[in-house]
Motif scaffolding. Structure first.
Motif, PDB file in Angstrom:
ATOM      1  N   GLY A  97      17.476 -62.512  58.312  1.00  0.00           N
ATOM      2  CA  GLY A  97      16.067 -62.151  58.187  1.00  0.00           C
ATOM      3  C   GLY A  97      15.614 -62.166  56.739  1.00  0.00           C
ATOM      4  N   GLN A  98      16.456 -61.659  55.846  1.00  0.00           N
ATOM      5  CA  GLN A  98      16.125 -61.667  54.415  1.00  0.00           C
ATOM      6  C   GLN A  98      15.985 -63.096  53.904  1.00  0.00           C
ATOM      7  N   MET A 102      12.632 -64.840  52.386  1.00  0.00           N
ATOM      8  CA  MET A 102      12.602 -65.435  51.044  1.00  0.00           C
ATOM      9  C   MET A 102      12.191 -66.900  51.097  1.00  0.00           C
ATOM     10  N   GLN A 103      12.388 -67.522  52.252  1.00  0.00           N
ATOM     11  CA  GLN A 103      11.996 -68.922  52.443  1.00  0.00           C
ATOM     12  C   GLN A 103      10.576 -69.058  52.993  1.00  0.00           C
ATOM     13  N   ALA A 131      10.165 -55.233  54.659  1.00  0.00           N
ATOM     14  CA  ALA A 131       8.791 -54.938  54.240  1.00  0.00           C
ATOM     15  C   ALA A 131       8.610 -55.243  52.758  1.00  0.00           C
ATOM     16  N   SER A 132       9.615 -54.875  51.955  1.00  0.00           N
ATOM     17  CA  SER A 132       9.555 -55.127  50.516  1.00  0.00           C
ATOM     18  C   SER A 132       9.495 -56.623  50.213  1.00  0.00           C
ATOM     19  N   ILE A 133      10.297 -57.393  50.937  1.00  0.00           N
ATOM     20  CA  ILE A 133      10.296 -58.851  50.733  1.00  0.00           C
ATOM     21  C   ILE A 133       8.938 -59.435  51.088  1.00  0.00           C
ATOM     22  N   ASN A 286      21.012 -72.464  42.714  1.00  0.00           N
ATOM     23  CA  ASN A 286      21.127 -72.450  44.175  1.00  0.00           C
ATOM     24  C   ASN A 286      19.757 -72.245  44.823  1.00  0.00           C
ATOM     25  N   LEU A 287      18.895 -71.452  44.149  1.00  0.00           N
ATOM     26  CA  LEU A 287      17.552 -71.204  44.677  1.00  0.00           C
ATOM     27  C   LEU A 287      16.581 -72.323  44.309  1.00  0.00           C
TER      28      LEU A 287
END
Length: 599
Positions: A97-98, A102-103, A131-133, A286-287
């Motif tokens: 989910g994270q 982020m994507q 929620a923070s993301i 990597n990102l």
């Protein structure tokens, strides 16, 4: 560790590993994760997956390690594999989910968190993290939905969950404020309220909330890193050093957000912390795999490390760092394939490794930049130095090399390197006159060209033009005082021809002796300088050492015999004369020996 000694614990685990105990592997992997040594953790993950390919936990742990390395693509693959093997792994769903959040895939992220909630219904912090993301991504609707989901973990929060339905950030902040009056120990909710206050412009209140959360939130909470990131953002304007400290804490806890890593990259670059810079840069790549500038910067760092390893005689370290430098420089050139700086640095390193690919890069760059003189010079240099077989036979025609150098000089008549290299070509071809003309031009356009100085000095010496040779050697040694070959040649000329320069030659020989105390020619000439300055007794000591280093030297025996005679040790001198006659009876030294022995 239970032993109270991390390194000892790791060593014991490593000894147990061959027994193929999964739990031992997992403990070892966790230990390396705690130490932030992700490469070692990944290595043991790979071993475990190889031994237990159907272990969901093995794939999950590999996903966790890759996530910490910011390799989200491969982390996602491993986490999905772990779920296929065990669909009840709630943490795997949360991690996925994270990644989706982020994507910028909010729908998939929420789906994963719902699945995770099914198997871990009491985990509110995971929902707060989501929620923070979403708040960081500007997804207000999804952020509020995640807050509602977090509060819904406790059935007693129904009224607050209901109040959040359809809420915007302002209303969500009011609801959380009321909720925290009744539930002051919910640090996750307090963290989200602080983020909401930042969004609404009340930074002072947000800082107070965050500082309280930082003190009270459990260390194991996944929100800790988010707290430090938010504090860092707030501190940036008022206390940059404090902000950096918060960002570093966030990274230590596994923060891989691009904004965080970019801030830390700038910090580590400024601090000169190369290890942390590399670690952070690798995560950022990597990102953001299309960051050519960062690839290039890493390539330069590894090239410098390779040079250091080479100087220390560390062959393995040299090879390892060259491979890494080539990898990053190649990536930079692939991303921006017409970038001259990236391609030249890559070709330069490949050229030092005698790789034909350097020639192709120079040729490709000439196609892009046909008026760049330096490219023709570099290609010519590669062609001249690239040989095959035990004799390093050239595979390129001299005509092609000369053509490139003439083109370089046509485009830039003042290109010292092209003139120097053309001089070397003419010298190989046996045309000393043309060679000297080109080296003279090289020296004219680059007065610090040591190679040109030494070539010309050597040629003048051969021609008997000692007065022209000696000053060139002195200029070269002023620039490169540790050049042993230059010191030897200079000392030879001075000791034989120029008494006035004897003290200077003596100082250079002393320097050479400190650098290479076991070079027989340097030791002998150092001794000879003492002899010429009126100290034959000291000269004898150096001659004897030189003779031990080269027992066949006739010249050293000759000088030693003269020194023995100077101090009155005739028998020892005669012994040297007899040895000269035995070793080389037809030499000019033998002729002197016969005359001396007649007395």
């Amino acid at each position: 560790s239970a032993l109270g000694d991390d390194q000892k614990a790791i060593s014991i685990w490593q000894e147990i590993i061959p027994s193929d105990i999964e739990e031992v592997y997992l403990d070892l992997i966790r230990k390396y994760i705690d130490r932030r040594d992700f490469e070692s953790a990944l290595r043991y993950c790979d071993e475990l997956v190889g031994k237990r390919p159907n272990s969901p936990v093995a794939h999950y742990m590999r996903g966790v390690v890759l996530y910490n390395m910011a390799d989200l693509k491969n982390a996602q693959i491993e986490l999905e594999r772990s779920i296929k093997l065990n669909y009840r792994l709630a943490d795997a769903y949360y991690r996925l989910g994270q990644i989706y959040a982020m994507q910028d895939k909010p729908g998939e992220a929420i789906k994963m968190y719902k699945l995770g909630r099914r198997y871990d219904p009491k985990n509110a912090d995971a929902r707060y993290e989501l929620a923070s993301i979403f708040m960081g991504k500007g997804k207000e609707k999804y952020a509020v939905a995640a807050i509602r989901s977090a509060l819904a973990v406790d059935p007693n929060n129904k009224k607050f969950v209901s109040m959040l339905k359809g809420a915007d950030y302002e209303r969500a902040a009011r609801v959380l404020d009321r909720y925290l009056r009744e539930n002051p120990d919910d640090q996750g909710a307090r963290f989200i309220l602080a983020k909401l206050r930042v969004k609404l412009g009340d930074v002072l209140a947000a800082r107070r909330e965050l500082e309280e959360v930082s003190r009270k939130i459990p260390r194991i909470s996944p929100l800790r890193k988010e707290v430090h990131i938010e504090l860092g953002r707030i501190y940036e304007k008022e206390n940059p050093q404090k902000a950096v400290l918060e960002y570093k804490r966030a990274e230590e806890l596994g923060g891989v957000q691009m904004e965080l890593l970019q801030k830390l990259l700038r910090t580590y670059r400024k601090e000169g912390n190369e290890e942390k810079f590399i670690e952070t840069a690798e995560k950022l790549l990597n990102l953001d795999p299309q960051n050519a500038g960062l690839e290039y910067e890493l390539g330069l760092i590894y090239e410098k490390r390779a040079e250091t390893a080479h100087k220390l005689g560390d062959d393995k370290g040299y090879k390892r760092n060259v491979e890494k430098a080539l990898k990053h420089l190649s990536n930079a050139a692939k991303i921006d394939n017409s970038n001259l700086r990236y391609n030249l640095k890559l070709a330069e390193l490949l050229e030092r490794q005698h790789k034909m690919k350097a020639f192709r890069i120079y040729s490709d760059m000439i196609d892009y930049y046909p008026d760049n003189a330096d490219l023709y010079y570099r290609r010519a240099r590669f062609m001249l130095n690239f040989g095959v077989g035990p004799q390093s036979a050239l595979i390129f025609d001299m005509e092609d090399i000369i053509s490139d150098l003439q083109k370089a000089i046509q485009l830039d008549p003042n290109h010292a390197g092209a003139h120097r290299l053309l001089g070397k070509v003419y010298d190989r071809e046996g045309d000393v006159k043309k060679a000297m003309e080109e080296f003279e031009k090289a020296l004219k356009f680059d007065p610090r060209d040591v190679e040109a100085m030494l070539y010309l000095a050597g040629r003048y010496s051969e021609m008997g033009k000692i007065e022209a040779a000696i000053p060139l050697y002195e200029k070269a040694l002023a620039i490169d005082p540790d050049n042993l070959d230059a010191i030897k040649d200079y000392a030879f000329l001075v000791l034989a021809n120029d008494e006035k320069r004897l003290p200077k030659a003596h100082r250079f020989l002393e320097r050479a002796y400190r650098i290479a105390p076991n070079d027989p020619l340097i030791v002998m000439n150092y001794g000879y300088s003492f002899y010429l300055m009126g100290n034959p007794q000291t000269a004898i000591g150096y001659y004897l050492k030189a003779l031990k280093l080269d027992p066949t030297s006739v010249l050293t025996r000759y000088n030693l015999a003269l020194a023995y005679e100077a101090v009155g040790e005739v028998e020892k001198a005669d012994q040297m004369w007899r040895e000269i006659l035995k070793l080389d009876p037809k030499s000019r030294y033998a002729k002197v020996a016969r005359e001396r022995l007649k007395r």
